[in-house]
Design a protein around this motif. Structure first.
Motif, mmCIF file in Angstrom:
data_model
loop_
_atom_site.group_PDB
_atom_site.id
_atom_site.type_symbol
_atom_site.label_atom_id
_atom_site.label_comp_id
_atom_site.label_asym_id
_atom_site.label_seq_id
_atom_site.Cartn_x
_atom_site.Cartn_y
_atom_site.Cartn_z
ATOM 1 N N PHE A 183 0.828 -1.207 0.000
ATOM 2 C CA PHE A 183 0.000 0.000 0.000
ATOM 3 C C PHE A 183 0.864 1.260 0.000
ATOM 4 O O PHE A 183 0.611 2.207 -0.749
ATOM 5 N N ASP A 204 2.316 1.820 -3.369
ATOM 6 C CA ASP A 204 1.300 2.317 -4.297
ATOM 7 C C ASP A 204 0.928 3.772 -3.990
ATOM 8 O O ASP A 204 0.649 4.550 -4.903
ATOM 9 N N TRP A 205 0.906 4.125 -2.711
ATOM 10 C CA TRP A 205 0.626 5.520 -2.359
ATOM 11 C C TRP A 205 1.697 6.437 -2.958
ATOM 12 O O TRP A 205 1.390 7.482 -3.526
ATOM 13 N N GLU A 245 -3.416 5.079 -5.089
ATOM 14 C CA GLU A 245 -4.292 4.811 -3.942
ATOM 15 C C GLU A 245 -5.666 4.313 -4.370
ATOM 16 O O GLU A 245 -6.339 3.597 -3.629
ATOM 17 N N TRP A 297 -7.028 0.695 -3.873
ATOM 18 C CA TRP A 297 -7.079 0.082 -2.554
ATOM 19 C C TRP A 297 -8.420 0.253 -1.850
ATOM 20 O O TRP A 297 -9.074 1.289 -1.943
ATOM 21 N N LEU A 331 -7.335 11.365 1.844
ATOM 22 C CA LEU A 331 -7.186 9.997 1.357
ATOM 23 C C LEU A 331 -8.540 9.360 1.039
ATOM 24 O O LEU A 331 -8.647 8.544 0.125
ATOM 25 N N LYS A 386 -9.542 9.482 -2.482
ATOM 26 C CA LYS A 386 -8.657 8.858 -3.464
ATOM 27 C C LYS A 386 -8.790 7.340 -3.519
ATOM 28 O O LYS A 386 -8.615 6.752 -4.590
ATOM 29 N N ILE A 387 -9.071 6.698 -2.381
ATOM 30 C CA ILE A 387 -9.099 5.244 -2.367
ATOM 31 C C ILE A 387 -10.352 4.701 -3.039
ATOM 32 O O ILE A 387 -11.316 5.424 -3.282
#
Length: 451
Positions: free
Chosen positions: A54, A57-58, A63, A66, A149, A152-153
């Protein structure tokens, strides 16, 4: 908040160290003076690698691939286990498909607060996880704030929690598995399961095993994960005590047990032993000061109000299995004023306008030679976060009346209530079910009606 690059660099450094080295090792923003021990087994390895993937990937701005599986911010063993179990299932059940899922269990409890529940430390150690909880992704390790966040996920899955904290409002709710009251959150979530059982892990286990048994080929379920699941159910059900558990808790515990290394052992014996071991650890709070007692089981969020001046109010709850008098003894000067000074510092740190401490303890009744449970409610309202002095007075009145007028609580003033300051009150009561699940909705409804 920790720096992502520091995490990855420190992890690489730690891996290169000789196994016997015990000097201090920089790990993100923390210093770990003790020997770092890597977890053993597939479950620990999976959790550690998933966390690493993770963060990679961030860094690569991916993101959106996920899913976060998250429980409540209190960080109890049930919440931790349910999140880890369902994240493991999502990833492994989809691994051989054209659409593999990237799922990460996010613990909404800071790393340094996990061990304030000794049963967590014991259960995770028994499941061969790495020391210092380095296999787990905690809220303070997120490389950016949840508000950002969440947009974005791919989405979130809620376990042991009926609705997301306000900071995750922008995230899509993909699934909910919970054993609390359904408040209508995420109507399009799938699966969406609300059922009254002792442990949310029971519901996760049922869904997980039902889906697993429908796969063309079952994935590997490590014993360490199965043991953690049994541990969570055991402690929440008092070892499958009929007074505390349901038939569903028993049925799913049996299914989990049959897949574990303990499959030849008796279910009752295993669950009673786990409950005894973890229960003893849970009670071992002798070394915790007042601040740690306040934050070890703290839950809170913003509550909407009709007030145009203050549309949201922060409401927080602490649950402490020690009496107010005993808590005062854990302050520096063993005085009432010091309790409120420590409490004020903590609530200022978390930005709570209204805070409720729900204490419980037992007292011996000589006439019947037995102990009875006494509960306490501590109400404090601040005037320096979102509300001014006049608004704080009104909020205190609203909360005070909600508690005072509730017939089930039937509260009585604490024996030192006459020593309390402005916007402070302490009551005692003996309503068996008068814990957070009862008091929190009572206060939230009162605040929502405040103008």
């Amino acid at each position: 908040m920790r720096v992502c690059a520091g995490l990855v660099m420190a992890a690489s450094t730690a891996a290169a160290l000789p196994s016997q080295r015990t000097e201090q090792i920089a790990f993100g923003m923390q210093s770990l003076p003790h020997k770092l021990e890597e977890g053993v087994g597939h479950f620990s390895e999976w959790s550690r690698e998933t966390k690493k993937e993770f963060l990679i990937d961030w860094q690569a701005n991916k993101e959106s691939e996920w899913i976060f599986v998250m429980g409540n911010e209190g960080g109890d063993l049930d919440s931790i286990t349910a999140a880890l179990s369902w994240a493991y299932h999502l990833e492994h059940s989809s691994a051989n498909t054209s659409l593999p899922i990237k799922a990460m269990a996010l613990l909404q409890t800071p790393t340094d607060a996990l061990d304030l529940r000794p049963e967590n430390k014991l259960a995770l150690s028994n499941s061969d996880m790495s020391s210092g909880h380095r296999d787990l992704l905690t809220i303070d390790e997120l490389p950016e704030d949840p508000e950002t966040l969440s947009r974005k996920i791919k989405g979130i899955v809620l376990v042991d929690h009926p609705t997301p904290l306000r900071k995750w409002d922008d995230a899509k709710i993909l699934s909910i598995i919970d054993h609390h009251t359904d408040v209508g959150t995420g109507p399009d979530a799938h699966p969406r399961i609300f059922e009254k059982v002792a442990s949310c892990t029971t519901l996760v286990a049922r869904q997980m095993l039902d889906e697993l048994e429908q796969l063309p080929e079952e994935y590997h379920m490590p014993h360490e994960l199965l043991q953690l699941m049994l541990s969570a159910i055991a402690i929440d059900s008092d070892g499958l005590n009929p007074k505390k558990s349901t038939e569903e808790d028993r049925r799913q515990s049996e299914r989990v047990l049959k897949r574990s290394h303990w499959h030849k052992k008796d279910l009752e014996d295993i669950m009673e032993d786990l409950d005894k071991e973890l229960g003893d650890a849970k009670k071992d709070l002798a070394d915790l000061g007042l601040r740690d007692l306040l934050r070890r089981d703290w839950k809170g969020d913003l509550v909407d109000t009709p007030s145009p001046r203050t549309p949201t109010v922060s409401l927080g709850f602490a649950s402490i299995p020690i009496s107010m008098d005993q808590q005062i003894e854990r302050t520096e000067w063993n005085e009432l004023f010091d309790w409120f000074a420590v409490h004020a510092a903590w609530t200022a740190e978390v930005g709570a306008d209204i805070s409720i401490c729900l204490n419980k303890h037992k007292v011996k009744v000589p006439s019947i030679n037995k102990k009875k449970k006494i509960r306490e409610i501590v109400l404090v309202v601040r005037d320096d976060v979102r509300v001014d002095d006049d608004q704080a007075d009104e909020l205190f009145r609203v909360a005070y009346e909600a508690i005072e007028k509730d017939e089930k609580l039937n509260v009585k003033p604490w024996h030192r209530a006459n020593e309390l300051g402005k916007r402070q009150m302490v009551w005692t009561h003996e309503f068996e079910d008068g814990g957070r699940k009862y008091v929190r909705p009572l206060l939230e409804e009162a605040v929502k009606a405040w103008k």
